[in-house]
Design a protein around this motif. Structure first.
Motif, PDB file in Angstrom:
ATOM      1  N   SER A   1       0.859  -1.183   0.000  1.00  7.16           N
ATOM      2  CA  SER A   1       0.000   0.000   0.000  1.00  7.16           C
ATOM      3  C   SER A   1       0.891   1.227   0.000  1.00  7.16           C
ATOM      4  O   SER A   1       2.106   1.137   0.230  1.00  7.16           O
ATOM      5  N   SER A   2       0.298   2.391  -0.265  1.00 10.07           N
ATOM      6  CA  SER A   2       1.085   3.629  -0.274  1.00 10.07           C
ATOM      7  C   SER A   2       1.757   3.857   1.071  1.00 10.07           C
ATOM      8  O   SER A   2       2.926   4.269   1.139  1.00 10.07           O
TER       9      SER A   2
ATOM     10  N   ALA B   1       6.896   3.817   3.959  1.00 11.08           N
ATOM     11  CA  ALA B   1       7.616   3.357   5.140  1.00 11.08           C
ATOM     12  C   ALA B   1       8.790   2.453   4.767  1.00 11.08           C
ATOM     13  O   ALA B   1       9.543   2.006   5.633  1.00 11.08           O
ATOM     14  N   GLY B   2       8.921   2.176   3.461  1.00 12.48           N
ATOM     15  CA  GLY B   2      10.035   1.359   2.995  1.00 12.48           C
ATOM     16  C   GLY B   2       9.794  -0.133   3.109  1.00 12.48           C
ATOM     17  O   GLY B   2      10.745  -0.916   3.139  1.00 12.48           O
ATOM     18  N   LEU B   3       8.526  -0.567   3.113  1.00  9.80           N
ATOM     19  CA  LEU B   3       8.217  -1.984   3.287  1.00  9.80           C
ATOM     20  C   LEU B   3       7.316  -2.481   2.162  1.00  9.80           C
ATOM     21  O   LEU B   3       6.281  -1.895   1.868  1.00  9.80           O
TER      22      LEU B   3
ATOM     23  N   ASN C   1      15.451   1.541   1.488  1.00  7.97           N
ATOM     24  CA  ASN C   1      15.891   2.820   2.057  1.00  7.97           C
ATOM     25  C   ASN C   1      15.143   3.977   1.407  1.00  7.97           C
ATOM     26  O   ASN C   1      15.719   4.814   0.692  1.00  7.97           O
ATOM     27  N   VAL C   2      13.837   4.041   1.627  1.00 11.64           N
ATOM     28  CA  VAL C   2      12.987   5.014   0.942  1.00 11.64           C
ATOM     29  C   VAL C   2      13.407   6.448   1.235  1.00 11.64           C
ATOM     30  O   VAL C   2      13.444   7.304   0.333  1.00 11.64           O
ATOM     31  N   ARG C   3      13.757   6.768   2.475  1.00 17.98           N
ATOM     32  CA  ARG C   3      14.143   8.142   2.802  1.00 17.98           C
ATOM     33  C   ARG C   3      15.365   8.571   2.006  1.00 17.98           C
ATOM     34  O   ARG C   3      15.438   9.705   1.522  1.00 17.98           O
TER      35      ARG C   3
ATOM     36  N   LEU D   1      18.758  -2.302  -0.246  1.00 14.78           N
ATOM     37  CA  LEU D   1      18.010  -3.136   0.697  1.00 14.78           C
ATOM     38  C   LEU D   1      18.509  -2.872   2.109  1.00 14.78           C
ATOM     39  O   LEU D   1      19.715  -2.811   2.354  1.00 14.78           O
ATOM     40  N   ASN D   2      17.573  -2.751   3.033  1.00 14.32           N
ATOM     41  CA  ASN D   2      17.948  -2.555   4.435  1.00 14.32           C
ATOM     42  C   ASN D   2      18.172  -3.878   5.152  1.00 14.32           C
ATOM     43  O   ASN D   2      18.923  -3.936   6.125  1.00 14.32           O
TER      44      ASN D   2
END
Length: 229
Positions: free
Chosen positions: A30-31, A36-38, A69-71, A81-82
């Motif tokens: 979902s958005s 949130a990077g998931l 790592n969306v931020r 990838l985190n």
């Protein structure tokens, strides 16, 4: 959001493939989760695909709990990838797929390294192994039999003389990440046959092969791999 991402990923995958008859991508998210990077789950399946000269009759992959790592991406940094991603999948290959793939440098170079490794494993054959590594190999045929693999090719020396090469071995999986080769025979024209009772290839702890079945003309593989950042 999930549908839009699925379409985008499918387009990107098609651009990476030489050919594909049927490609399906499903991303469950979902958005809110994306920002949130998931991404909880990504499922990809393809039929009659070709990737860098490798023919894949049928493949399906599922990746779960993808953390990105969306931020940092929003700040213009590369995607990363985190956390490691567990990927499970199934692969079906026909004998014809393997033979069509022999012109791919990925498979051809891998088979040459495989031959060199086996010869070195026989003991006292380092000079012969280095000779094959230095010369040009042309792999011509792969045959599948119940639990058995037969590979045939030709080695060209610097004068252009050809030496037929044949590798025959029984193949099974040990502990999920080791390929156990038994009753190995390496036949080289005008040279004594090299026999090995067994040889083990460790694929690494990140690999978990649950099934590797060699049938007449068909190979089936099911398992998983941990993809590290």
């Amino acid at each position: 959001m999930g549908k839009a991402l699925s379409t985008a990923v499918a387009l990107w995958l098609r651009s990476q493939l030489d050919r594909v008859e049927d490609l399906q991508v499903q991303i469950d998210t979902s958005s809110r989760l994306v920002f949130a990077g998931l991404i909880p789950k990504v499922a990809v399946s393809a039929r009659e695909a070709i990737y860098q000269g490798l023919y894949l009759r049928q493949i399906s992959l599922i990746a779960k709990d993808i953390q990105l790592n969306v931020r940092q991406i929003l700040k213009g940094q590369p995607l990363r990838l985190n956390e490691p991603i567990p990927v499970t999948g199934e692969l079906l290959l026909q004998e014809s797929d393997l033979n069509n793939s022999l012109t791919s440098p990925l498979l051809a170079n891998g088979l040459t390294e495989f031959l060199v490794t086996l010869i070195k494993g026989a003991g006292g054959q380092d000079n012969l192994a280095n000779l094959f590594k230095a010369q040009q190999m042309s792999w011509q045929q792969i045959n599948l039999a119940p639990g058995q693999l037969i590979i045939k090719g030709v080695c060209f020396d610097f004068s252009g003389q050809q030496t037929p090469v044949s590798i025959q071995a029984q193949v099974r999986v040990e502990n999920g990440h080791k390929l156990q080769l038994n009753s190995i025979q390496i036949e080289l024209l005008s040279l004594p046959t090299i026999d090995l009772d067994s040889f083990e290839l460790d694929l690494g702890s990140e690999v978990d092969i649950q099934e590797l079945t060699l049938n007449p003309g068909e190979l089936i593989c099911r398992g998983g791999i941990l993809v590290n950042p």
